[in-house]
Design an enzyme around this catalytic site. Structure first.
Site, PDB file in Angstrom:
ATOM      1  N   SER A  18       0.834  -1.199   0.000  1.00  0.00           N
ATOM      2  CA  SER A  18       0.000   0.000   0.000  1.00  0.00           C
ATOM      3  C   SER A  18       0.865   1.244   0.000  1.00  0.00           C
ATOM      4  O   SER A  18       1.976   1.249   0.540  1.00  0.00           O
ATOM      5  CB  SER A  18      -0.896   0.029   1.243  1.00  0.00           C
ATOM      6  N   ASP A  19       0.363   2.315  -0.625  1.00  0.00           N
ATOM      7  CA  ASP A  19       0.962   3.614  -0.340  1.00  0.00           C
ATOM      8  C   ASP A  19       0.757   3.864   1.150  1.00  0.00           C
ATOM      9  O   ASP A  19      -0.164   3.314   1.766  1.00  0.00           O
ATOM     10  CB  ASP A  19       0.324   4.714  -1.182  1.00  0.00           C
ATOM     11  N   TRP A  20       1.610   4.690   1.721  1.00  0.00           N
ATOM     12  CA  TRP A  20       1.652   4.814   3.178  1.00  0.00           C
ATOM     13  C   TRP A  20       0.331   5.373   3.720  1.00  0.00           C
ATOM     14  O   TRP A  20      -0.059   6.479   3.389  1.00  0.00           O
ATOM     15  CB  TRP A  20       2.847   5.686   3.572  1.00  0.00           C
TER      16      TRP A  20
END
Length: 813
Positions: free
Chosen positions: A227-229
């Site tokens: 995931s993106d953060w």
């Protein structure tokens, strides 16, 4: 495949884990790493931002990183071989920092020139983006480090990126936005992919079916979806093909995911598949006992490659004969512009790395013209906001060395102390006790280099106080204009106070900052102590620059943007150069007809004076060797090797696809497949410089094009053309092939790129170039499948989207 053919059986390792251990493995241990599990021989996997460098686990000038040219510079090379070497250098840098997974490349499209991360992505064309991205991925992974193409998918704007939904047709997704990802998976076998923040057609990316189809089921992706953060919002993502939530240890999954599995809301089989993928990734990067990652092997030195790559991407768009300059014939040079002395080598945001040294254009020109008299003039202020204080003006009061003393305090008691060599400070991982502290204190001695009114200030939200020689000069509470997650890092407010100083005066500076607790990124902090630029006399600055130009044989003006203009976290609102730079160029051109302008921006800007100067070079964000590379091109020791990967408009009002702002939470991609030059061709507007355009220091002819007469849906067309260097020196050219169809039942672009090839020839030499065009290049997506409309297409061969002198028909069966 594992880097080691004798890698452990990951299925057997999975069977040795408890449910709690499996679930724990699916959320990061901290900002940048995964959990180790000693009993199965699994160490932590370390990730790092890039993608034009590798920062490592800490954002710290004391552990510098190689700063390569921006993705737009790489893409402007149109050179897959260079992209492969770029990836190999990234892998070498990753291993130097102990990094297993590089979070790049960014391969979202240049849908609009206002996109905030335009500089970080490759091109407006999906084929060019995908071709270069696949080469970049191969370069990284052939050297034992995982690549992570991002951000999947339709994440081409920054405004409200955490909450907005992209409304886009399936055909447009397949033909435009998914195609680059498809190539990195099917051709380069990417080991990881990063899912985006935004939703697609109403479903957030981390929960979207697109993670399964086409990524896994059609393309055969067997890696990890990271995931993106903070992009994972709920345990619903665990039922999708989202594999790893970052960062950790607290997130949307955590204990909630274990409870969801135990209750039956999430199937344990879904958990097992994710864990198997993480274990497979671990084997590939050498993080499992019994595996060893491939050791990076590259003949390129980091700095040397950065210099070469910057020159390969520079695009010469105008030259009346002034370039290249002869160092032996030029006796006096005026170097002008804020960016000439303080060049922008990279865009802002998570892509930022901290290089050990940056070569400015002024530095490069001084080195390349040792016998010439070089006069520098600021000309116009380009800086917006606060720039950090130069290290050579600072003395750490505790050590006597260059830099600052930093302390984290709680109720007046020091919890943590460190000595830093910069005043732009970021704690995003590492040991600093950000959560347990209430105050950040910075102390230094500042030696004023000149007599002036120093606009001493800070960039950070919340309460800051500055004392100069014991006097409180700033007591301010700055508020964020943007409440999005990460805005405190990416777009902080600035505030400053006037502090009169005289040349040589040493000022004792102390700063106190009340650490906010509601940034949304627990344990992370960014703070800049610096100075705002003095723009109180813009007319005087321009007059002095014009006078310097009038005294010179040639004037080199460097104009550009900065991290307050181009950055992750916000989109641009204007394509105009910041400040009074346009007026500066106009005045300098009037003073000296031999004016060369280098444009130091990561993405398109308006150039209203472009026809009034002798030469224009589009140089992007050129990395740490930018100044040397620019000097190489100015003197002709290197060819300006770039061609435009994106259309450059004459005026913002001409841009056919501009919108990046959600309306009622939605960005509608109503233009469909008509993006970039395709949209320009449909609109009929004339850009300043078309897609694919670029000059060099020689001239070219492309003719005698031929192609396979017919092509089947499972076949390919071989295009041949004779390319001749008709000039007087060796050079580089990009042969480009576009397709079109006049009589069609499909809403097609006027023409679209289907192939390209780099050619390097000696003067007078001719080469027959062969370009293979797969049948898929003629297909369109219809009713859930690739469709092939039978009949005649035309192939156009030439040098840009608007310069295609050779044509040849081809028939689809």
């Amino acid at each position: 495949m594992s880097a080691n053919p004798a890698a452990p059986d990951v299925q057997e390792l999975l069977g040795r884990l408890t449910l709690a251990e499996k679930v724990k493995l699916l959320t990061g241990r901290d900002f940048w790493s995964t959990w180790p599990i000693e009993k199965i021989g699994l160490r932590s996997i370390l990730m790092s931002d890039g993608p034009s460098g590798v920062r490592g686990p800490v954002w710290d000038e004391r552990e510098p990183s190689l700063n390569l040219p921006s993705a737009t510079a790489l893409s402007a090379s149109w050179d897959d071989a260079l992209a492969y070497r770029y990836g190999a250098v990234i892998a070498q840098e990753a291993r130097r920092k102990g990094v297993d997974v590089a979070l790049g490349p960014t391969i979202n499209l240049h849908r609009s020139p206002l996109g905030g991360r335009h500089f970080e992505a490759f091109s407006e064309d999906p084929l060019l983006t995908g071709s270069l991205a696949a080469a970049y991925v191969r370069g990284i992974q052939d050297n034992g480090v995982a690549a992570t193409p991002k951000h999947y998918i339709a994440n081409d704007y920054e405004t409200d990126r955490f909450t907005a939904s992209t409304d886009v047709s399936e055909r447009t997704l397949r033909e435009m936005y998914l195609l680059p990802f498809e190539k990195t998976v099917t051709e380069a076998r990417a080991w990881a992919v990063m899912s985006a923040y935004n939703a697609v057609n109403g479903v957030t990316a981390t929960e979207n079916d697109l993670l399964e189809t086409p990524l896994n089921s059609e393309w055969g992706f067997d890696g990890v979806v990271v995931s993106d953060w903070t992009a994972v919002r709920s345990t619903n993502a665990a039922r999708a093909a989202q594999d790893l939530e970052m960062p950790g240890p607290r997130g949307a999954w955590g204990d909630a995911l274990l409870a969801a599995v135990e209750s039956g809301a999430v199937d344990e089989a879904d958990i097992d598949r994710k864990v198997l993928r993480i274990l497979t990734l671990a084997a590939r990067v050498g993080a499992l006992e019994g595996t060893t990652a491939v050791e990076p092997v590259t003949a390129d030195s980091g700095a040397g490659f950065a210099r070469e790559a910057a020159a390969e991407g520079m695009v010469l768009v105008r030259n009346t004969g002034v370039l290249p300059l002869d160092p032996g014939a030029v006796t006096r040079i005026a170097v002008i512009g804020h960016n000439a002395d303080r060049a922008r080598t990279q865009g802002g945001g998570s892509a930022t790395v901290v290089p050990e040294k940056v070569v400015s254009p002024l530095d490069g020109i001084l080195a390349a013209f040792p016998e010439a008299e070089v006069e520098y003039a600021l000309g116009a202020v380009a800086q917006e906001g606060v720039a950090e204080l130069p290290l050579d003006t600072l003395t750490n009061p505790a050590t006597g060395e260059p830099g600052v003393r930093v302390r984290f305090l709680s109720e007046g008691r020091a919890l943590f102390t460190e000595d830093r060599r910069a005043t732009r400070l970021v704690w995003f991982g590492g040991d600093a006790p950000v959560e347990r502290s209430d105050t950040l204190e910075i102390t230094t001695r500042y030696a004023a280099p000149r007599t002036e009114t120093l606009r001493l200030g800070v960039a950070a939200p919340g309460v800051s106080r500055i004392w100069a020689d014991g006097e409180l000069v700033l007591d301010a509470d700055a508020r964020l204009a943007d409440e999005q997650l990460g805005a405190a890092f990416l777009h902080p407010p600035t505030t400053s106070a006037a502090v009169p100083v005289t040349a040589g005066q040493v000022v004792e500076i102390r700063v106190e900052y009340e650490i906010p607790k509601d940034t949304g990124l627990t344990g992370a902090l960014a703070y800049t102590l610096g100075a705002e630029a003095d723009d109180s006399d813009p007319e005087g600055l321009i007059e002095r620059a014009a006078a310097a130009a009038a005294r010179a044989d040639v004037a080199v003006v460097v104009v550009g943007t900065n991290s307050e203009v181009e950055s992750e976290g916000f989109d641009r609102t204007s394509l105009a150069l910041p400040g009074h730079q346009d007026a500066l160029v106009t005045a300098v051109a009037r003073a000296n007809p031999r004016t060369v302008v280098a444009v130091n921006s990561g993405s398109p800007v308006e150039l209203p004076w472009r026809d009034d100067v002798a030469a224009v070079l589009l140089t992007w964000f050129g990395g740490q060797e930018y100044g040397n590379a620019l000097a190489d091109v100015l003197t002709g020791s290197r060819e300006p090797g770039g061609r435009l990967p994106t259309t450059w408009p004459a005026r913002q009002s001409d841009v056919p696809v501009l919108d990046v702002t959600p309306v009622n939470g939605v960005v509608r991609y109503d233009e469909g497949v008509h993006v970039g030059y395709r949209a320009w061709l449909r609109s009929g507007a004339t850009p300043a410089y078309p897609f694919g355009y670029g000059l060099g220091y020689t001239t070219w002819a492309v003719d005698r094009a031929t192609a396979t007469a017919e092509v089947a849906p499972d076949g390919a067309v071989e295009v041949r053309a004779e390319v001749t260097n008709t000039g007087g020196r060796a050079g580089k050219h990009i042969v480009q092939v576009y397709a079109s169809r006049t009589h069609t039942a499909v809403d097609r672009p006027a023409r679209w790129l289907v192939g390209h090839e780099v050619v390097r020839l000696a003067p007078g030499a001719t080469e027959t170039v062969k370009i293979s065009v797969p049948a898929r290049a003629f297909a369109h997506w219809e009713e859930g499948a690739w469709a092939y409309e039978p009949g005649e297409f035309t192939l156009h061969v030439g040098s840009s989207a608007d310069d295609l002198p050779a044509t040849v028909p081809v028939r689809m069966r």
